[in-house]
Design a protein around this motif. Sequence first.
Motif, PDB file in Angstrom:
ATOM      1  N   LYS A  89      12.561   3.270 -11.324  1.00 39.00           N
ATOM      2  CA  LYS A  89      10.863   3.105 -11.331  1.00 39.00           C
ATOM      3  C   LYS A  89      10.486   3.796  -9.687  1.00 39.00           C
ATOM      4  CE  LYS A  89       8.786  -0.797 -10.594  1.00 39.00           C
ATOM      5  NZ  LYS A  89       8.182  -2.057 -10.854  1.00 39.00           N
ATOM      6  N   GLU A  90       9.692   4.610  -9.658  1.00 37.51           N
ATOM      7  CA  GLU A  90       9.251   5.368  -8.429  1.00 37.51           C
ATOM      8  C   GLU A  90       7.613   4.976  -8.351  1.00 37.51           C
ATOM      9  OE1 GLU A  90      10.621   9.299  -6.350  1.00 37.51           O
ATOM     10  OE2 GLU A  90       9.478   9.672  -8.041  1.00 37.51           O
ATOM     11  N   MET A  91       7.366   4.531  -7.275  1.00 36.30           N
ATOM     12  CA  MET A  91       5.704   4.446  -7.084  1.00 36.30           C
ATOM     13  C   MET A  91       5.360   5.848  -6.571  1.00 36.30           C
ATOM     14  SD  MET A  91       4.923   1.306  -7.630  1.00 36.30           S
ATOM     15  CE  MET A  91       3.152   1.555  -7.255  1.00 36.30           C
ATOM     16  N   VAL A  92       4.107   6.245  -7.278  1.00 40.13           N
ATOM     17  CA  VAL A  92       3.703   7.627  -6.792  1.00 40.13           C
ATOM     18  C   VAL A  92       2.005   7.202  -6.380  1.00 40.13           C
ATOM     19  CG1 VAL A  92       3.168   8.080  -9.176  1.00 40.13           C
ATOM     20  CG2 VAL A  92       3.405   9.892  -7.371  1.00 40.13           C
ATOM     21  N   CYS A  93       1.780   7.915  -5.581  1.00 41.77           N
ATOM     22  CA  CYS A  93       0.276   7.758  -5.161  1.00 41.77           C
ATOM     23  C   CYS A  93      -0.557   8.767  -5.485  1.00 41.77           C
ATOM     24  CB  CYS A  93       0.194   7.777  -3.587  1.00 41.77           C
ATOM     25  SG  CYS A  93      -1.551   7.496  -2.764  1.00 41.77           S
ATOM     26  N   PRO A  94      -1.658   8.489  -6.345  1.00 45.45           N
ATOM     27  CA  PRO A  94      -2.385   9.528  -7.129  1.00 45.45           C
ATOM     28  C   PRO A  94      -3.302  10.225  -5.902  1.00 45.45           C
ATOM     29  CG  PRO A  94      -2.753   7.550  -8.318  1.00 45.45           C
ATOM     30  CD  PRO A  94      -1.993   7.384  -7.003  1.00 45.45           C
ATOM     31  N   ARG A  95      -3.466   9.592  -4.710  1.00 44.44           N
ATOM     32  CA  ARG A  95      -4.330  10.221  -3.538  1.00 44.44           C
ATOM     33  C   ARG A  95      -3.510  11.260  -2.824  1.00 44.44           C
ATOM     34  NH1 ARG A  95      -6.449   7.510   1.754  1.00 44.44           N
ATOM     35  NH2 ARG A  95      -8.519   8.626   2.003  1.00 44.44           N
TER      36      ARG A  95
ATOM     37  N   CYS B 265       0.867  -1.205   0.044  1.00 45.25           N
ATOM     38  CA  CYS B 265       0.144  -0.062   0.035  1.00 45.25           C
ATOM     39  C   CYS B 265       0.875   1.155  -0.155  1.00 45.25           C
ATOM     40  CB  CYS B 265      -0.951   0.088   0.877  1.00 45.25           C
ATOM     41  SG  CYS B 265      -0.121   0.229   2.838  1.00 45.25           S
ATOM     42  N   CYS B 266       0.374   2.369  -0.162  1.00 47.29           N
ATOM     43  CA  CYS B 266       0.996   3.652   0.188  1.00 47.29           C
ATOM     44  C   CYS B 266       1.428   3.825   1.337  1.00 47.29           C
ATOM     45  CB  CYS B 266       0.148   4.805  -0.430  1.00 47.29           C
ATOM     46  SG  CYS B 266       0.790   6.406  -0.083  1.00 47.29           S
ATOM     47  N   PRO B 267       2.693   3.693   1.547  1.00 43.88           N
ATOM     48  CA  PRO B 267       3.063   4.079   3.059  1.00 43.88           C
ATOM     49  C   PRO B 267       2.339   5.260   3.842  1.00 43.88           C
ATOM     50  CG  PRO B 267       4.918   3.713   1.555  1.00 43.88           C
ATOM     51  CD  PRO B 267       3.665   3.987   1.240  1.00 43.88           C
ATOM     52  N   ALA B 268       1.883   6.243   3.205  1.00 49.94           N
ATOM     53  CA  ALA B 268       1.583   7.388   3.723  1.00 49.94           C
ATOM     54  C   ALA B 268      -0.107   7.304   3.877  1.00 49.94           C
ATOM     55  CB  ALA B 268       1.844   8.575   2.892  1.00 49.94           C
TER      56      ALA B 268
ATOM     57  N   TRP C 234       7.593   6.577  -3.425  1.00 51.82           N
ATOM     58  CA  TRP C 234       8.682   5.774  -2.762  1.00 51.82           C
ATOM     59  C   TRP C 234       9.339   5.116  -3.994  1.00 51.82           C
ATOM     60  CZ3 TRP C 234       3.576   5.230  -2.716  1.00 51.82           C
ATOM     61  CH2 TRP C 234       2.962   3.939  -2.926  1.00 51.82           C
ATOM     62  N   ASN C 235      10.800   4.559  -3.781  1.00 54.40           N
ATOM     63  CA  ASN C 235      11.522   3.961  -4.571  1.00 54.40           C
ATOM     64  C   ASN C 235      10.852   2.449  -4.687  1.00 54.40           C
ATOM     65  OD1 ASN C 235      12.929   5.957  -5.590  1.00 54.40           O
ATOM     66  ND2 ASN C 235      14.591   5.503  -3.778  1.00 54.40           N
ATOM     67  N   GLU C 236      10.936   1.631  -5.893  1.00 58.78           N
ATOM     68  CA  GLU C 236      10.431   0.348  -6.173  1.00 58.78           C
ATOM     69  C   GLU C 236      11.355  -0.260  -6.917  1.00 58.78           C
ATOM     70  OE1 GLU C 236       8.337  -2.790  -5.236  1.00 58.78           O
ATOM     71  OE2 GLU C 236       7.571  -0.811  -4.465  1.00 58.78           O
ATOM     72  N   LYS C 237      11.835  -1.364  -6.578  1.00 59.45           N
ATOM     73  CA  LYS C 237      12.710  -2.326  -7.697  1.00 59.45           C
ATOM     74  C   LYS C 237      11.997  -2.447  -9.066  1.00 59.45           C
ATOM     75  CE  LYS C 237      14.911  -5.518  -3.988  1.00 59.45           C
ATOM     76  NZ  LYS C 237      14.688  -6.805  -3.746  1.00 59.45           N
TER      77      LYS C 237
END
Length: 265
Positions: free
Chosen positions: A172-178, A153-156, A183-186
Amino acid sequence: MSTEAITKEYLELHEGIIKLQKEWTESLKEEECIESNQQLNNEVPLIPQLSFSGNLEPYKSHIFQLTNYLKTVQPELTTSIEKLEADWAEDLHKKWFQEAVVVNEFYFVEFAKEHSLPEWLPFFIAENALRPYLRMAAKAFQPQLEKSKAKSCCPACGEPPRLAVVGKKGKKEMVCPRCHYSWNEKKVSCAHCGTDQHEQFIILKPENQEMEQIHACQSCKGYIKVIDIRKTFKKQEPEILDLKSIYLDYIAQEEGFGLSEEKAH
């Protein structure tokens, strides 16, 4: 990027909401909204743990500015929105805030039934009015979030992961639209179940779309959309990237993959 899966009017509706949210975010002050010196558990999403015990009047203002905007751009909603405004209880915004933070859709569906409103409308308003608070909190608590061990999940804010971008450095960087936390992701890993076994990892590449991919996991059937933004001329908000790439969701689901939650918001 293809936008054929959504209408121009729907995109413009959300662009207008984003403009309002930017104005609201700039006007919020952390010290007036969030209680300090809280004990936080880094094993679970951070924002639902926070105590927003300060002044929530701006949230109420966001709600009514948003309803006024919706009446302007979608006149067919006017009757429903005016009924909502007429039925509004004095401290209802405090309850809406509390339930929206934890994404209690059941509460909002029941509220809609009780007040004879379209089922989707109360949560849509509550959630979009809330997002400036989420983004303020994600930014303010970034040092703590960097230590987060929350998974899948989004850590925030706890939103299911569904969108990643590839930036100038090729990461590759995960980004939360909400809440806009990133945060970084492999490159080869599942954001849902965490597996990094190459044989479980599938990359789906839509035809004639060099900048967009679907990273899917055969182990848990989760997937995320990956957008390469290195060649884009204009920076776009994560929620617009998410919206414009909705056709990738259709492709993934046709291939038998689905988000880790029944619904993403």
